[in-house]
Design a protein around this motif. Sequence first.
Motif, PDB file in Angstrom:
ATOM      1  N   ARG A 144      11.776  30.503  17.249  1.00  0.00           N
ATOM      2  CA  ARG A 144      12.336  29.523  16.324  1.00  0.00           C
ATOM      3  C   ARG A 144      11.407  28.308  16.236  1.00  0.00           C
ATOM      4  N   PRO A 145      11.602  27.461  15.241  1.00  0.00           N
ATOM      5  CA  PRO A 145      10.831  26.212  15.185  1.00  0.00           C
ATOM      6  C   PRO A 145      11.137  25.354  16.415  1.00  0.00           C
ATOM      7  N   VAL A 146      10.121  24.675  16.908  1.00  0.00           N
ATOM      8  CA  VAL A 146      10.306  23.839  18.099  1.00  0.00           C
ATOM      9  C   VAL A 146       9.860  22.413  17.801  1.00  0.00           C
ATOM     10  N   PRO A 147      10.427  21.441  18.497  1.00  0.00           N
ATOM     11  CA  PRO A 147       9.983  20.056  18.331  1.00  0.00           C
ATOM     12  C   PRO A 147       8.516  19.915  18.749  1.00  0.00           C
ATOM     13  N   PRO A 148       7.772  19.016  18.124  1.00  0.00           N
ATOM     14  CA  PRO A 148       6.354  18.839  18.473  1.00  0.00           C
ATOM     15  C   PRO A 148       6.126  18.561  19.954  1.00  0.00           C
ATOM     16  N   ARG A 149       7.034  17.823  20.588  1.00  0.00           N
ATOM     17  CA  ARG A 149       6.830  17.490  22.004  1.00  0.00           C
ATOM     18  C   ARG A 149       6.864  18.741  22.879  1.00  0.00           C
ATOM     19  N   ILE A 150       7.635  19.751  22.463  1.00  0.00           N
ATOM     20  CA  ILE A 150       7.683  21.010  23.216  1.00  0.00           C
ATOM     21  C   ILE A 150       6.440  21.839  22.915  1.00  0.00           C
ATOM     22  N   ALA A 151       6.033  21.866  21.659  1.00  0.00           N
ATOM     23  CA  ALA A 151       4.835  22.629  21.282  1.00  0.00           C
ATOM     24  C   ALA A 151       3.607  22.100  22.011  1.00  0.00           C
ATOM     25  N   ARG A 152       3.548  20.780  22.196  1.00  0.00           N
ATOM     26  CA  ARG A 152       2.381  20.184  22.863  1.00  0.00           C
ATOM     27  C   ARG A 152       2.289  20.579  24.339  1.00  0.00           C
ATOM     28  N   ARG A 153       3.375  20.984  24.926  1.00  0.00           N
ATOM     29  CA  ARG A 153       3.342  21.365  26.344  1.00  0.00           C
ATOM     30  C   ARG A 153       2.582  22.670  26.574  1.00  0.00           C
ATOM     31  N   GLY A 154       2.498  23.503  25.558  1.00  0.00           N
ATOM     32  CA  GLY A 154       1.743  24.742  25.693  1.00  0.00           C
ATOM     33  C   GLY A 154       2.376  25.770  26.612  1.00  0.00           C
ATOM     34  N   TRP A 155       3.689  25.734  26.743  1.00  0.00           N
ATOM     35  CA  TRP A 155       4.362  26.700  27.606  1.00  0.00           C
ATOM     36  C   TRP A 155       4.249  28.106  27.023  1.00  0.00           C
ATOM     37  N   PRO A 156       4.043  29.131  27.847  1.00  0.00           N
ATOM     38  CA  PRO A 156       4.009  30.511  27.343  1.00  0.00           C
ATOM     39  C   PRO A 156       5.351  30.903  26.722  1.00  0.00           C
ATOM     40  N   LEU A 157       5.300  31.805  25.769  1.00  0.00           N
ATOM     41  CA  LEU A 157       6.516  32.323  25.143  1.00  0.00           C
ATOM     42  C   LEU A 157       7.128  33.419  26.022  1.00  0.00           C
ATOM     43  N   PRO A 158       8.403  33.731  25.822  1.00  0.00           N
ATOM     44  CA  PRO A 158       9.045  34.759  26.660  1.00  0.00           C
ATOM     45  C   PRO A 158       8.301  36.092  26.691  1.00  0.00           C
ATOM     46  N   MET A 159       7.824  36.549  25.530  1.00  0.00           N
ATOM     47  CA  MET A 159       7.165  37.853  25.486  1.00  0.00           C
ATOM     48  C   MET A 159       5.800  37.850  26.175  1.00  0.00           C
ATOM     49  N   GLN A 160       5.301  36.682  26.526  1.00  0.00           N
ATOM     50  CA  GLN A 160       4.015  36.607  27.226  1.00  0.00           C
ATOM     51  C   GLN A 160       4.164  36.773  28.739  1.00  0.00           C
ATOM     52  N   TRP A 161       5.409  36.885  29.197  1.00  0.00           N
ATOM     53  CA  TRP A 161       5.655  37.081  30.624  1.00  0.00           C
ATOM     54  C   TRP A 161       6.113  38.507  30.899  1.00  0.00           C
ATOM     55  N   ASP A 162       5.623  39.069  31.982  1.00  0.00           N
ATOM     56  CA  ASP A 162       6.138  40.335  32.487  1.00  0.00           C
ATOM     57  C   ASP A 162       7.391  40.015  33.294  1.00  0.00           C
ATOM     58  N   PRO A 163       8.577  40.454  32.849  1.00  0.00           N
ATOM     59  CA  PRO A 163       9.805  40.073  33.558  1.00  0.00           C
ATOM     60  C   PRO A 163       9.858  40.568  34.997  1.00  0.00           C
ATOM     61  N   ALA A 164       9.089  41.604  35.310  1.00  0.00           N
ATOM     62  CA  ALA A 164       9.085  42.124  36.679  1.00  0.00           C
ATOM     63  C   ALA A 164       8.232  41.275  37.610  1.00  0.00           C
ATOM     64  N   ARG A 165       7.373  40.410  37.032  1.00  0.00           N
ATOM     65  CA  ARG A 165       6.463  39.626  37.874  1.00  0.00           C
ATOM     66  C   ARG A 165       6.595  38.122  37.666  1.00  0.00           C
ATOM     67  N   ILE A 166       7.510  37.714  36.846  1.00  0.00           N
ATOM     68  CA  ILE A 166       7.593  36.296  36.496  1.00  0.00           C
ATOM     69  C   ILE A 166       7.919  35.412  37.700  1.00  0.00           C
ATOM     70  N   ASP A 167       8.535  35.976  38.728  1.00  0.00           N
ATOM     71  CA  ASP A 167       8.848  35.198  39.933  1.00  0.00           C
ATOM     72  C   ASP A 167       7.681  35.144  40.915  1.00  0.00           C
ATOM     73  N   ASP A 168       6.637  35.896  40.649  1.00  0.00           N
ATOM     74  CA  ASP A 168       5.485  35.970  41.553  1.00  0.00           C
ATOM     75  C   ASP A 168       4.557  34.781  41.304  1.00  0.00           C
ATOM     76  N   PRO A 169       4.292  33.962  42.323  1.00  0.00           N
ATOM     77  CA  PRO A 169       3.408  32.807  42.117  1.00  0.00           C
ATOM     78  C   PRO A 169       2.015  33.190  41.630  1.00  0.00           C
TER      79      PRO A 169
END
Length: 208
Positions: free
Chosen positions: A174-199
């Motif tokens: 969905r559209p996000v506020p600019p302040r969130i976009a600037r953070r550069g956080w990965p999107l959900p599909m960019q994470w492997d759910p089986a390894r997301i808890d692994d540092p």
Amino acid sequence: MTAAVATRQCARPRCTRAPYRGGMCWPHYQRTWPAPEDAGPYRRRLRELTDAGWTIKALSVYTGVCEASLTTVLSGRWPRVYGATAARLRRLLDGPIDAAALAPTTCVPVLGTRRRLQALRAAGWDPADLAEATGITRGAVYSLSTEEDRATVHARPHLAVARFFLDHQADPVRPVPPRIARRGWPLPMQWDPARIDDPAARSEGGRR
């Protein structure tokens, strides 16, 4: 006539020592114990988990081994572990810790929860909607997704966020506020759910 007094002795043939446990004397009872195991693999796994943010208290709840014994294994003071302790510690080697097996108020590492909330917010989810869907407060959504120095979170919100993330990982962005976009956080599909808890895991974009 005097009644005969029954004498108790070890159940092993030709052993006249008094029984200690299980009908056997102490030397014979000791021989029934499982062979001691090298504590090294358990020590290394404990170090991995504590480095990842797991507390000794949470690991004690998960394994059933007392905190003092876990601390001793971790310190290296025990070169070997025996019997029931080894059997319980073996659970740590079976794979990732299942937070669902812990009490709701047990503290677990916050990293996976932070990554999931950051990804959901990067995909356009509003904190108020996330709070309503997961049962945690809006303030908790903000703090859990932004406080980098926070180490732990209770198992209940961790599991609630994990379930919601898995259910909505493939949702359209969905559209996000600019302040969130600037953070550069990965999107959900960019994470492997089986390894997301692994540092050590990274998202497809290369961020942690």
